[in-house]
Design a protein around this motif. Sequence first.
Motif, mmCIF file in Angstrom:
data_model
loop_
_atom_site.group_PDB
_atom_site.id
_atom_site.type_symbol
_atom_site.label_atom_id
_atom_site.label_comp_id
_atom_site.label_asym_id
_atom_site.label_seq_id
_atom_site.Cartn_x
_atom_site.Cartn_y
_atom_site.Cartn_z
ATOM 1 N N LYS A 85 0.866 -1.225 -0.020
ATOM 2 C CA LYS A 85 0.025 -0.025 -0.061
ATOM 3 C C LYS A 85 0.951 1.113 -0.021
ATOM 4 O O LYS A 85 0.639 2.097 -0.704
ATOM 5 C CB LYS A 85 -0.975 0.061 1.233
ATOM 6 C CG LYS A 85 -1.960 1.311 0.929
ATOM 7 C CD LYS A 85 -2.932 1.094 2.266
ATOM 8 C CE LYS A 85 -3.753 2.465 2.061
ATOM 9 N NZ LYS A 85 -4.559 2.772 3.352
ATOM 10 N N VAL A 88 2.368 2.043 -3.454
ATOM 11 C CA VAL A 88 1.491 2.499 -4.172
ATOM 12 C C VAL A 88 1.121 4.042 -4.049
ATOM 13 O O VAL A 88 1.137 5.046 -4.796
ATOM 14 C CB VAL A 88 0.359 2.041 -4.461
ATOM 15 C CG1 VAL A 88 -0.806 2.413 -5.313
ATOM 16 C CG2 VAL A 88 0.580 0.310 -4.890
ATOM 17 N N GLN A 89 0.968 4.477 -2.554
ATOM 18 C CA GLN A 89 0.722 5.836 -2.163
ATOM 19 C C GLN A 89 1.792 6.686 -2.577
ATOM 20 O O GLN A 89 1.518 7.737 -3.044
ATOM 21 C CB GLN A 89 0.599 5.509 -0.512
ATOM 22 C CG GLN A 89 -0.783 5.476 -0.252
ATOM 23 C CD GLN A 89 -0.824 5.488 1.572
ATOM 24 O OE1 GLN A 89 -0.417 4.471 1.951
ATOM 25 N NE2 GLN A 89 -1.335 6.515 1.798
ATOM 26 N N MET A 140 -9.587 6.639 1.050
ATOM 27 C CA MET A 140 -8.377 6.203 0.015
ATOM 28 C C MET A 140 -8.208 7.283 -0.604
ATOM 29 O O MET A 140 -6.898 7.676 -1.007
ATOM 30 C CB MET A 140 -8.752 5.039 -1.023
ATOM 31 C CG MET A 140 -8.874 3.866 -0.014
ATOM 32 S SD MET A 140 -9.119 2.299 -1.031
ATOM 33 C CE MET A 140 -8.099 2.231 -2.126
ATOM 34 N N GLN A 143 -5.772 9.418 0.849
ATOM 35 C CA GLN A 143 -4.487 8.881 0.850
ATOM 36 C C GLN A 143 -3.655 8.752 -0.365
ATOM 37 O O GLN A 143 -2.840 7.910 -0.689
ATOM 38 C CB GLN A 143 -4.563 7.444 1.655
ATOM 39 C CG GLN A 143 -4.993 7.388 2.834
ATOM 40 C CD GLN A 143 -5.058 5.905 3.538
ATOM 41 O OE1 GLN A 143 -5.504 5.195 2.872
ATOM 42 N NE2 GLN A 143 -5.013 5.773 4.836
ATOM 43 N N ASN A 144 -4.164 9.519 -1.335
ATOM 44 C CA ASN A 144 -3.902 9.585 -2.764
ATOM 45 C C ASN A 144 -3.978 8.104 -3.385
ATOM 46 O O ASN A 144 -2.945 7.959 -4.313
ATOM 47 C CB ASN A 144 -2.384 9.834 -2.420
ATOM 48 C CG ASN A 144 -1.668 10.449 -3.886
ATOM 49 O OD1 ASN A 144 -2.216 11.177 -4.661
ATOM 50 N ND2 ASN A 144 -0.439 10.099 -4.381
ATOM 51 N N LEU A 145 -4.935 7.506 -3.266
ATOM 52 C CA LEU A 145 -5.427 6.193 -3.750
ATOM 53 C C LEU A 145 -6.790 6.232 -4.470
ATOM 54 O O LEU A 145 -7.574 7.077 -4.026
ATOM 55 C CB LEU A 145 -5.210 5.009 -2.858
ATOM 56 C CG LEU A 145 -4.069 4.774 -2.085
ATOM 57 C CD1 LEU A 145 -4.313 3.605 -1.215
ATOM 58 C CD2 LEU A 145 -2.979 4.319 -3.184
ATOM 59 N N PHE A 245 -5.790 -1.094 -6.031
ATOM 60 C CA PHE A 245 -5.794 0.324 -5.963
ATOM 61 C C PHE A 245 -4.512 1.053 -6.724
ATOM 62 O O PHE A 245 -3.739 0.375 -7.180
ATOM 63 C CB PHE A 245 -5.740 0.845 -4.654
ATOM 64 C CG PHE A 245 -4.684 0.298 -3.652
ATOM 65 C CD1 PHE A 245 -5.173 -0.746 -2.938
ATOM 66 C CD2 PHE A 245 -3.324 0.646 -3.673
ATOM 67 C CE1 PHE A 245 -4.224 -1.602 -2.258
ATOM 68 C CE2 PHE A 245 -2.349 -0.208 -2.920
ATOM 69 C CZ PHE A 245 -2.827 -1.293 -2.210
ATOM 70 N N ASN A 247 -2.422 4.481 -7.584
ATOM 71 C CA ASN A 247 -1.946 5.747 -7.226
ATOM 72 C C ASN A 247 -2.659 6.951 -7.984
ATOM 73 O O ASN A 247 -2.670 7.104 -9.036
ATOM 74 C CB ASN A 247 -0.261 6.125 -7.623
ATOM 75 C CG ASN A 247 0.134 7.318 -7.238
ATOM 76 O OD1 ASN A 247 0.181 8.374 -8.127
ATOM 77 N ND2 ASN A 247 0.908 7.461 -6.136
ATOM 78 N N LYS A 248 -3.040 7.821 -7.283
ATOM 79 C CA LYS A 248 -4.099 8.895 -7.664
ATOM 80 C C LYS A 248 -3.115 9.855 -9.047
ATOM 81 O O LYS A 248 -3.890 10.200 -9.816
ATOM 82 C CB LYS A 248 -4.480 10.015 -6.655
ATOM 83 C CG LYS A 248 -5.684 10.629 -7.132
ATOM 84 C CD LYS A 248 -6.713 11.214 -6.165
ATOM 85 C CE LYS A 248 -6.187 12.230 -5.103
ATOM 86 N NZ LYS A 248 -7.162 12.813 -4.314
ATOM 87 N N TRP A 251 -3.318 7.671 -12.035
ATOM 88 C CA TRP A 251 -4.587 7.649 -12.503
ATOM 89 C C TRP A 251 -5.009 8.882 -13.116
ATOM 90 O O TRP A 251 -5.337 8.875 -14.385
ATOM 91 C CB TRP A 251 -5.574 7.426 -11.169
ATOM 92 C CG TRP A 251 -6.865 7.313 -11.568
ATOM 93 C CD1 TRP A 251 -7.911 8.279 -11.529
ATOM 94 C CD2 TRP A 251 -7.623 6.092 -12.433
ATOM 95 N NE1 TRP A 251 -9.196 7.903 -12.181
ATOM 96 C CE2 TRP A 251 -8.847 6.504 -12.657
ATOM 97 C CE3 TRP A 251 -7.064 4.987 -12.735
ATOM 98 C CZ2 TRP A 251 -9.895 5.995 -13.210
ATOM 99 C CZ3 TRP A 251 -8.170 4.104 -13.480
ATOM 100 C CH2 TRP A 251 -9.351 4.534 -13.539
#
Length: 335
Positions: A85, A88-89, A140, A143-145, A245, A247-248, A251
């Motif tokens: 996690k 990815v964050q 999430m 949390q940048n997800l 999930f 990473n924002k 994305w």
Amino acid sequence: MPNNMRDTFLKTLLAFASIIFGASIVLASGSANAEQWDMPMAYADSNFHTQNGKAFAEAVTLATSGKLKIVIHGGGSLFKGNEIKRAVQTGQVPIGERLLSAHQNENILFGIDSIPFLATSYEASAELWKIAKPKLSELMDKQNLVLLYSVPWPAQGLYFKKPINSMADTKGIKFRGYNAATNQLAELMGMNPVQIEAAELVQALATGVAEAFVSSGSTGYDRKVWEHLTYFYDVQAWLPRNYVFVNKDAWNALDQETQNIVKGVAMMAEAAGTAKSEQLSNWYLTQLAANGMKVQPAGEQLSTDLKQVGAIMTESWLQKAGPEGKAIVDAFKAR
Ligand code: PCA
């Protein structure tokens, strides 16, 4: 439906269907902005979650004509379960899969799926997920997800070396947990919890670091635990979930069409993975039995003791989760 939307949908559907039905992939070569996403997963390569993740990855690759290529790294080979996690964050990898409840130390709401005896069937698990999902997506997001999809494990049962008739028999046993709830379960049953990833479970059993655990038939089967343990009590305590999930920032860097394809394939992966989990759940138990394990329901006293432990765990979860958690549980019960 506008034409370009329909095209995206059809491409997505065809890609997923062809992967599930075993087509080999032929990519349109040399896509201009080709991008590769490495995707760490924590569980065995042969595990149904990992296989489902591979179908998801291949379908995205196919439906985007190779513009976005997702490459699965199973078995904790790229990042260990408990590192995924954060990786990815922080953008070390753009996408990953992890056990949702492993993060209940960060926020108790991530443990919504591990409340004993709350949602113990696939149907109930899906309903609880639907109710909890908006709140979890919001958490999430902070949390940048970005949440993509989630698939439940089969119901959790108890693995022991010796027959266990009640809590009087569990005192002092070294118990492998995989999240805060399972550690609490061990403590309430007078056992000594030690948190260990599924990838290290066999070693822990072989060296005596752990001598019992709670998990699905799936993990017992993947890890051939009959080489170390003999008794499985099919208590169906809860169905924990894995979730995928992104990473924002990664994305947001995708164009709209690619995002739509990924979302569409994710929806299909959630449905296909959940169906697979349910379809395999009894089969795993027959495999444990075929390999010499005594697979049985808990006896009367053990069931009574577990219900009591479950009630204490539910109460402590609700207390920690406050009104937000209570609202989810109430909505689930009132459904
Ligand atoms: N297997 C995973 C989590 C839940 C399950 O069934 C494990 O034991 O780590």
